[in-house]
Design an enzyme around this catalytic site. Structure first.
Site, PDB file in Angstrom:
ATOM      1  N   GLU A 172      -0.946   2.516 -16.957  1.00 32.25           N
ATOM      2  CA  GLU A 172      -0.159   3.405 -16.091  1.00 32.25           C
ATOM      3  C   GLU A 172      -0.200   4.823 -16.655  1.00 32.25           C
ATOM      4  O   GLU A 172      -0.329   5.795 -15.914  1.00 32.25           O
ATOM      5  CB  GLU A 172       1.287   2.917 -16.011  1.00 32.25           C
ATOM      6  N   GLU A 220      -7.539  -5.372  -8.999  1.00 33.86           N
ATOM      7  CA  GLU A 220      -8.370  -4.438  -8.230  1.00 33.86           C
ATOM      8  C   GLU A 220      -8.111  -2.981  -8.606  1.00 33.86           C
ATOM      9  O   GLU A 220      -9.040  -2.203  -8.803  1.00 33.86           O
ATOM     10  CB  GLU A 220      -8.060  -4.682  -6.748  1.00 33.86           C
ATOM     11  N   GLU A 230      -6.789  -3.171   8.825  1.00 33.99           N
ATOM     12  CA  GLU A 230      -8.096  -2.778   8.290  1.00 33.99           C
ATOM     13  C   GLU A 230      -9.243  -3.296   9.159  1.00 33.99           C
ATOM     14  O   GLU A 230     -10.202  -3.901   8.681  1.00 33.99           O
ATOM     15  CB  GLU A 230      -8.243  -3.263   6.847  1.00 33.99           C
ATOM     16  N   LYS A 280       2.859  -8.325   0.362  1.00 32.37           N
ATOM     17  CA  LYS A 280       2.400  -7.725  -0.899  1.00 32.37           C
ATOM     18  C   LYS A 280       3.602  -7.153  -1.636  1.00 32.37           C
ATOM     19  O   LYS A 280       4.526  -6.628  -1.007  1.00 32.37           O
ATOM     20  CB  LYS A 280       1.378  -6.621  -0.644  1.00 32.37           C
ATOM     21  N   ASN A 310     -10.371 -11.412   4.964  1.00 35.28           N
ATOM     22  CA  ASN A 310     -11.277 -10.767   5.923  1.00 35.28           C
ATOM     23  C   ASN A 310     -12.254 -11.860   6.336  1.00 35.28           C
ATOM     24  O   ASN A 310     -13.363 -11.956   5.834  1.00 35.28           O
ATOM     25  CB  ASN A 310     -12.025  -9.604   5.279  1.00 35.28           C
ATOM     26  N   ASP A 316      -0.363  -1.100  -1.742  1.00 34.06           N
ATOM     27  CA  ASP A 316      -1.495  -1.989  -2.014  1.00 34.06           C
ATOM     28  C   ASP A 316      -1.739  -2.187  -3.507  1.00 34.06           C
ATOM     29  O   ASP A 316      -2.660  -1.601  -4.050  1.00 34.06           O
ATOM     30  CB  ASP A 316      -2.752  -1.382  -1.352  1.00 34.06           C
TER      31      ASP A 316
HETATM   32  C1  GCV Z   1      -9.352  -8.418   1.463  1.00 32.61           C
HETATM   33  C2  GCV Z   1      -7.064  -3.915   0.006  1.00 32.61           C
HETATM   34  C3  GCV Z   1      -8.340  -4.353  -0.640  1.00 32.61           C
HETATM   35  C4  GCV Z   1      -9.207  -5.134   0.319  1.00 32.61           C
HETATM   36  C5  GCV Z   1      -8.408  -6.306   0.838  1.00 32.61           C
HETATM   37  C6  GCV Z   1      -7.132  -5.783   1.493  1.00 32.61           C
HETATM   38  C7  GCV Z   1      -6.221  -6.921   1.902  1.00 32.61           C
HETATM   39  O1  GCV Z   1      -7.280  -2.949   0.964  1.00 32.61           O
HETATM   40  O2  GCV Z   1      -9.014  -3.247  -1.120  1.00 32.61           O
HETATM   41  O3  GCV Z   1     -10.337  -5.566  -0.383  1.00 32.61           O
HETATM   42  O4  GCV Z   1      -9.156  -7.048   1.747  1.00 32.61           O
HETATM   43  O5  GCV Z   1      -6.422  -5.003   0.570  1.00 32.61           O
HETATM   44  O6  GCV Z   1      -5.360  -7.252   1.117  1.00 32.61           O
HETATM   45  O7  GCV Z   1      -6.385  -7.460   2.973  1.00 32.61           O
END
Ligand code: GCV
Length: 851
Positions: free
Chosen positions: A537, A419, A311, A386, A230, A391
């Site tokens: 999990e 995360e 996003e 990913k 971001n 996510d």
């Molecule tokens: C950097 C998820 C995370 C975001 C992250 C996004 C991404 O939504 O919560 O923090 O943003 O993935 O991988 O771009």
């Protein structure tokens, strides 16, 4: 020296901060036994100050002296062929294969096996130890490999070549230029502030950045993208480009290249153009110029990482251009310099999907967006995917996009910073999860097509692919926030080097290097770590339903409801009788059909879908019976109880290691494990209560909503405290907590203890929000049992939590408390800041009971 070596096995537990991670070079047990087997000098075949070869030589000098207490000085070779007879015995020769060719006499020259870029040859069988890289970086990797063997006490004679799995072995740091905002200094980082940026600029002191490069080089990482995907356009202003060049300078001796994330709209935001359309000539020129400027400052610049049209980020779709046109804009600017454009496949539109539309599905987004583009990316574009379609959830199937891009190089994005997996407060060893992804066979064209064979280029003949690891390292001494979490960073590097590496072997090597050679330490950390992902999990989200966390803020504690009824698409579509996403082609979102036919067929049917992904692909009644004979709902209940029970064994397992681990690391880790054990119960109860509430199906074992050892705070006699209905309701036992009448006043809650006299572990469940330091005191019959503060936010780096909910819920336990018959228990809470000293319940747990 001898005296200290003899004392070492007895006294290895001096305080350590964790900053040396697996590069501690701790003296090995009985180091004196190796005397005579360890070289006494290093010949560096490249003596240029910034050369990774010289870095490797210095590392060998430092490591050997620390491990064996023996000097191993670096001698810099300045050219000229050295005859075998004149070479001092007992030396290590380190350099590139080409340098070795000039150095060694013809008659004594070894033939070196084939090495690819960054590969190395390590040979300890001859009179000299040879560490030869295909390039300078490879030589450094060889030095780290040799040192790792020595530090593990392995002096066996070996000769082998080691080549990396993939050319792209990158770390992505999501570092922001400024602290503050919703995501702080490192987005989803739990180990302190950015190593690179502060106050909008590159830090003046980059000592920690250099140490990070050393750590990463030791596990084969060859580039770091230093700023958040971001991205902010100001990363490209001239002050920051100068700063970036300073980071690259400290990376260079470790063979680590620097990369940057880009803000797609920079030409407009920074360059004052009226557009950022990727096909506009002024935009193309702008990016070409800025790229040239970067290469002037950083000649070995690795390339760009681009998050676009996701996003809220702008991208090519803003101008109706394709994602390929967007990626190629950068690829063209980078190409003359040999740079790479890594374009993220994490593209989805959270404004247009709607849970009430049965066929809507965020999991379809990547394939929907990238289909039809496969032949349109330039050769120096890598699409970074990913591992799963949503996510970084606790369990996801492999992203189907890996099977769609055959002409385009791809890399797999793994998240080292967990995360959605406990944010390094909970223990979760991730290598087994990653291995499941890498080993998954997509059966493209009905032929073997594991993810690792796709990203390493062998399956589709794309040489430029690899691994991206989102690391989240920060400037605290532990790097990631937790000592045990560092096994994840280590394993990530090792898997990017060799995707066949074994989870347990990596873990055990890491344990030896990080903590101790003692078998008890190795066995205990193995047992805890290998149980940790299944446990997490178990209590966070089962059968492929995802990590049922708060997705609207924090991504940390339990909050299943937050995933439903919003456009973020992490739904599981639960109603009173059924649950799960129907992703079949026949009746659902069609997502199963994005996979190659054999895999698609398996996912299409309930019978052939692996049960750990059952609810990812199917919408089923809670009463559906699993192969185990449990219904889905009973499986939920059991898994949450079992998972949290495992988490509750971690503190005592760790405590058994007290004699073997230095006090600081021991205490810091124990603090986290104790907290996590308590928080796993918050997870357990919260999710179980929620699904009981939704389904109205009782737990066959009568555990859910039945807690015989608890006194609910709202049922106590309150003075200065009042009941508070917690949101979400399931984040409080009995749905209510108590809070002080104002945020700054004192409250008292009193009750008669309704349990027989005896020894109990007394646990107080309370809430610790980020702003303020409320205090609590616990009394039994007016004698103080203990007091504590709501200052948890200073000791862990997990998400900042403002609310009284499942993320701020926390347990304080006093062990082995003697409780008399008819005792009175009293809590005194004092509010502070935002914290009205909230309390949920008090448990009086007979010895051995977990609840
Ligand atoms: C950097 C998820 C995370 C975001 C992250 C996004 C991404 O939504 O919560 O923090 O943003 O993935 O991988 O771009």
């Amino acid at each position: 020296m001898l005296l200290s070596l003899l004392l070492l096995p007895l006294g290895l537990v001096a305080a350590e901060t964790g900053i040396d991670a697996w590069l501690r070079y701790a003296p090995i047990p009985e180091a004196h036994k190796y005397a005579g087997q360890i070289p006494t000098q290093v010949v560096a075949l490249n003596s240029s100050e910034l050369s990774p070869v010289l870095t490797g030589a210095k590392e060998l000098e430092q490591g050997i002296s620390s491990i064996f207490g023996q000097s191993c000085k670096v001698n810099r070779w300045h050219g000229g062929r050295r005859g075998g007879a004149h070479r001092p015995a007992s030396s290590i020769v380190i350099g590139t294969v080409a340098e070795y060719s000039s150095y060694a006499a013809k008659d004594s020259k070894k033939s070196i096996p084939k090495l690819v870029n960054d590969g190395f040859y390590l040979d300890t069988t001859g009179r000299e130890v040879l560490i030869l890289g295909s390039n300078e970086r490879g030589a450094l990797y060889g030095a780290f490999e040799y040192l790792s063997l020595l530090a593990q006490g392995n002096v066996t004679k070996i000769a082998y070549a080691s080549n990396p799995e993939v050319p792209i072995r990158w770390i992505n740091q999501w570092d922001n230029l400024r602290d503050g905002g919703t995501h702080g200094s490192v987005e989803r980082g739990y180990g302190g502030k950015s190593l690179f940026f502060w106050n909008g600029e590159v830090r003046p002191d980059l000592t920690r950045a250099a140490q990070y490069a050393r750590l990463l080089a030791s596990i084969g990482i060859n580039a770091v993208v230093v700023n958040n995907v971001n991205a902010n356009e100001t990363i490209l202003n001239s002050t920051n480009l100068d700063g970036i060049a300073r980071i690259a300078d400290v990376f260079r001796p470790y063979g680590v290249q620097l990369g940057l994330s880009l803000y797609f709209a920079s030409p407009k935001a920074l360059g004052a153009l009226t557009t950022f359309d990727p096909l506009d000539q002024s935009v193309i020129k702008w990016w070409t110029n800025i790229t040239d400027e970067i290469y002037e400052r950083v000649p070995d610049f690795a390339g760009y990482l681009v998050k676009a049209n996701s996003e809220g980020q702008p991208g090519p779709l803003t101008y109706n251009r394709t994602l390929a046109q967007g990626a190629n804009l950068f690829a063209k600017a980078l190409q003359p310099h040999g740079g790479v454009c890594v374009f993220r496949a994490f593209v989805y539109d959270s404004t247009t999907i709607n849970e009430t539309v049965w066929t809507d599905d965020r999991a379809n987004a990547a394939v929907d967006f990238f289909d039809g583009l496969d032949d349109q990316f330039m050769d120096n574009v890598v699409v970074q995917i990913k591992y799963g379609p949503i996510d970084f959830q606790v369990r996801e199937p492999v992203s189907p996009l890996f099977s769609h891009l055959r002409q385009t190089a791809t890399s797999v994005e793994l998240q080292i910073t967990p995360e959605y997996l406990g944010q390094n407060v909970h223990l979760v060893y991730l290598a087994p999860l990653w291995k499941e992804i890498l080993d998954f066979d997509l059966r493209v064209d009905r032929a073997p097509s594991t993810v690792k064979s796709i990203v390493n280029g062998t399956r589709f003949n794309n040489p430029l692919g690899g691994f991206a690891g989102v690391a989240g390292a920060g400037n605290n001494q532990t790097w990631l926030g937790s000592h045990l979490a560092m096994s994840n960073l280590y394993a990530y590097g090792k898997l990017a080097w060799n995707a066949d590496a074994d989870s347990v072997e990596m873990l055990q090597a890491w344990t030896k290097l990080t903590f101790s050679h003692d078998q008890k330490v190795i066995d205990t950390i193995t047992s805890m770590s290998m149980a940790s992902w299944p446990a997490y999990e178990g209590f966070s989200g089962n059968l492929g339903i995802q990590t049922l966390t708060n997705i609207l803020n924090g991504h940390y504690g339990p909050d299943p409801q937050s995933q439903e009824n919003n456009p973020y698409g992490q739904w599981y579509r639960a109603d009173a009788t059924t649950i799960g996403m129907d992703r079949t082609v026949n009746n659902g979102t069609g997502n199963a059909g994005q996979y190659p036919p054999e895999v698609a067929a398996a996912y299409e049917s309930v019978d052939t879908t692996p049960e750990n992904l059952l609810l990812w692909f199917h919408h089923l009644p809670y009463t559906h019976v699993l192969k185990s004979g449990e219904t889905i709902i009973q499986h939920f209940y059991n898994a949450h109880y079992n998972g949290s029970a495992v988490s509750n064994t971690f503190p005592s397992q760790w405590e058994s290691l007290k004699p073997y681990i230095d006090t600081q690391r021991y205490e810091e880790q124990l603090f986290r494990l104790v907290y996590a054990a308590g928080h796993s119960l918050v997870w357990r109860d919260s999710i179980n209560n929620y699904f009981f509430n939704v389904s109205s199906i009782a737990d066959e074992q009568h555990r859910v909503l039945n807690h015989p050892y608890r006194i609910e705070a709202e049922s106590m006699e309150l003075e200065g405290y009042h009941p508070y209905l917690v949101h979400p309701f399931h984040a409080a036992s009995g749905t209510y907590a108590i809070v002080t009448d104002t945020n700054t006043t004192q409250g008292t809650a009193t009750a008669l203890v309704p349990f027989p006299a005896g020894k109990y572990d007394v646990a107080v469940n309370y809430y610790d929000q980020v702003i303020g330091n409320a205090t609590w005191e616990l009394y039994l019959d007016d004698a103080l049992v203990g007091e504590w503060k709501g200052d948890f936010e200073y000791s862990v780096g997990s998400a900042r939590v403002f609310y009284i909910d499942g993320q701020s819920a926390i347990r304080k336990t006093f062990k082995g408390v003697d409780v008399k018959a008819n005792a009175t228990v009293k809590i005194v809470g004092r509010g502070d800041g935002m914290e009205p000293a909230p309390v949920d319940y008090i448990s009086f747990l007979p010895q051995g009971v977990v609840d």
